[in-house]
Design a protein around this motif. Structure first.
Motif, PDB file in Angstrom:
ATOM      1  N   LEU A  96       0.842  -1.195   0.000  1.00  0.00           N
ATOM      2  CA  LEU A  96       0.000   0.000   0.000  1.00  0.00           C
ATOM      3  C   LEU A  96       0.874   1.241   0.000  1.00  0.00           C
ATOM      4  O   LEU A  96       0.438   2.324  -0.408  1.00  0.00           O
ATOM      5  CB  LEU A  96      -0.932   0.013   1.217  1.00  0.00           C
ATOM      6  N   THR A  97       2.117   1.075   0.449  1.00  0.00           N
ATOM      7  CA  THR A  97       3.116   2.149   0.390  1.00  0.00           C
ATOM      8  C   THR A  97       3.215   2.745  -1.005  1.00  0.00           C
ATOM      9  O   THR A  97       3.441   3.953  -1.173  1.00  0.00           O
ATOM     10  CB  THR A  97       4.490   1.580   0.800  1.00  0.00           C
ATOM     11  N   LYS A  98       3.080   1.912  -2.016  1.00  0.00           N
ATOM     12  CA  LYS A  98       3.271   2.370  -3.396  1.00  0.00           C
ATOM     13  C   LYS A  98       2.222   3.397  -3.828  1.00  0.00           C
ATOM     14  O   LYS A  98       2.420   4.104  -4.816  1.00  0.00           O
ATOM     15  CB  LYS A  98       3.273   1.169  -4.346  1.00  0.00           C
TER      16      LYS A  98
ATOM     17  N   ALA B 254       9.441   0.703  -7.972  1.00  0.00           N
ATOM     18  CA  ALA B 254       9.164   1.678  -6.912  1.00  0.00           C
ATOM     19  C   ALA B 254      10.441   2.385  -6.480  1.00  0.00           C
ATOM     20  O   ALA B 254      10.470   3.612  -6.313  1.00  0.00           O
ATOM     21  CB  ALA B 254       8.506   0.992  -5.724  1.00  0.00           C
ATOM     22  N   VAL B 255      11.514   1.623  -6.300  1.00  0.00           N
ATOM     23  CA  VAL B 255      12.782   2.208  -5.874  1.00  0.00           C
ATOM     24  C   VAL B 255      13.355   3.104  -6.961  1.00  0.00           C
ATOM     25  O   VAL B 255      13.823   4.222  -6.694  1.00  0.00           O
ATOM     26  CB  VAL B 255      13.778   1.104  -5.486  1.00  0.00           C
TER      27      VAL B 255
ATOM     28  N   ASN C  72      10.894   3.380   3.034  1.00  0.00           N
ATOM     29  CA  ASN C  72      11.253   3.023   1.659  1.00  0.00           C
ATOM     30  C   ASN C  72      10.081   3.262   0.725  1.00  0.00           C
ATOM     31  O   ASN C  72       8.967   3.556   1.165  1.00  0.00           O
ATOM     32  CB  ASN C  72      11.746   1.566   1.582  1.00  0.00           C
ATOM     33  N   ALA C  73      10.355   3.154  -0.563  1.00  0.00           N
ATOM     34  CA  ALA C  73       9.358   3.472  -1.589  1.00  0.00           C
ATOM     35  C   ALA C  73       8.485   2.293  -1.970  1.00  0.00           C
ATOM     36  O   ALA C  73       7.466   2.469  -2.648  1.00  0.00           O
ATOM     37  CB  ALA C  73      10.071   3.989  -2.846  1.00  0.00           C
ATOM     38  N   SER C  74       8.854   1.091  -1.548  1.00  0.00           N
ATOM     39  CA  SER C  74       8.204  -0.116  -2.047  1.00  0.00           C
ATOM     40  C   SER C  74       7.212  -0.755  -1.084  1.00  0.00           C
ATOM     41  O   SER C  74       6.249  -1.381  -1.511  1.00  0.00           O
ATOM     42  CB  SER C  74       9.268  -1.162  -2.401  1.00  0.00           C
TER      43      SER C  74
END
Length: 398
Positions: free
Chosen positions: A35-37, A99-100, A133-135
């Protein structure tokens, strides 16, 4: 060995009015997984809207991005894809390498991008959220809540409606391979047209979903499904009840009982930046304590204690210059000032470190100084040329 039961939470919101229809442990700090994405995509849409990038811009993969564990698109270090393909890969395949790479493009590094994510989260009012982090790959410090994810979804849909259609993609073909969406509920639930799934072992199966029937659009968030099918069934149950305006029945479901709230319960986003009351000394004293954080992934969920922003030297290292862009009476205003400054600065000046430095005044009040650090003297002077009311701060200065 007993099977692991991930901690559970949910919320259902009318996206037009912000009224909360149902919730269960909606403020519980849990692991968001992919859900971070959604935040990664939000910042991508923001960059597109401001024309810092275009859908055809290249996203180059560093060795760090290329070495992310699955799910991934499998791009080799030094190779690139377009921003639009990156968006499609994030929505459908939930590719960690993408994502990264996207985070590195927007922030210069994944760590710097995480700072941008946290600043945006505070701007939206996501009070239980912290990104590392981004992922969404597991990090004990990376947490959010069902309520915060509903706020994120509402903000994205209201602010960037022209990009929302990407979340309805059922598949994405890249290099001859078809990558199908992990959100299988879109194929079976009437009116569902997005958003995002997430899964890591500690979180269980998570889902943000949006569905529209008639003039009503609902946003649902579920954390901690035991399986993807169980999560989907619970989400369908929640949305059905919301559309029907009925009391929710949870027979044969593992989550705790749901509470239906009164119609005056409203989910709101963060207010505009404005001066607030000065924090009391008792509150600010905790701001200066040594950073601590505990996490317990059990049936009781997560307990978090976030420490305040470290000192300037801790953030940037001794011997580096910083710029000060203002001093504010509350943290929200301070964070938003830093966020606006970082958006204003061109590369590579926008890759400085965000810093919030508390100061107790002579009349026993507290103010929070907004700074960006990690510069040489020349870089600090240049950064101030782009910012209003900007002061350079020498190394080791208070």
């Amino acid at each position: 060995m007993r099977p692991y039961n991930p901690p559970y939470a949910h919320i259902v919101v009318d996206s037009t009015t912000g009224r909360v229809l149902y919730q269960s442990d909606a403020d519980r700090a849990l692991y968001p997984a992919s859900l971070t994405k959604v935040m990664t995509l939000l910042l991508t849409f923001e960059a597109l809207e401001s024309r810092k990038i275009s859908l055809g811009s290249s996203v180059v993969f560093s060795s760090h991005a290329a070495n992310m564990p699955p799910s991934r698109l499998g791009i080799k270090a030094g190779k690139s894809i377009t921003v639009e393909n990156a968006i499609k890969a994030l929505v459908t395949k939930s590719a960690n390498d993408v994502a990264v790479a996207m985070g590195e493009k927007l922030g210069g590094s994944e760590a710097r991008f995480a700072q941008m994510m946290n600043l945006k989260a505070r701007q939206i009012g996501m009070s239980q959220t912290h990104f590392e982090n981004a992922s969404g790959l597991h990090n004990v410090r990376q947490v959010s809540s069902a309520r915060d994810m509903a706020k994120l979804a509402m903000y994205l849909m209201n602010s960037y409606p022209r990009y929302y259609h990407y979340f309805s993609l059922r598949e994405f073909t890249f290099n001859g391979k078809v990558n199908r969406s992990h959100n299988h509920l879109m194929s079976t639930y009437q009116g569902m047209d997005g958003l995002k799934t997430g899964y890591i072992i500690p979180s269980g199966f998570n889902l943000i979903a949006s569905a529209k029937r008639g003039n009503t659009r609902l946003i649902g968030v579920v954390f901690g499904g035991k399986t993807a099918n169980a999560r989907n069934a619970q989400m369908a149950n929640l949305l059905d009840a919301g559309f029907a305006g009925k009391s929710l029945r949870t027979e044969n479901l593992s989550p705790p009982p749901t509470t239906k709230l009164s119609q005056n319960t409203i989910l709101t986003l963060a207010p505009p930046s404005k001066p607030a009351s000065v924090p009391e000394q008792k509150q600010t004293a905790s701001l200066l304590k040594k950073p601590t954080m505990t996490a317990d992934v059990g049936s009781a969920g997560l307990t978090r204690t976030f420490a305040p922003t470290p000192s300037a030297q801790q953030l940037t290292g001794a011997g580096t210059w910083s710029v000060q862009i203002g001093a504010y009476q509350d943290r929200v205003s301070t964070d938003q000032a830093i966020y606006r400054a970082l958006k204003t600065l061109p590369a590579p000046l926008n890759r400085g470190s965000a810093m919030v430095i508390p100061l107790r005044t002579s009349d026993a009040r507290w103010v929070f100084r907004a700074r960006i650090g990690g510069y040489t003297r020349t870089e600090a002077l240049k950064a101030c040329q782009y910012l209003d009311d900007c002061l350079t701060v020498a190394p080791n200065a208070n």
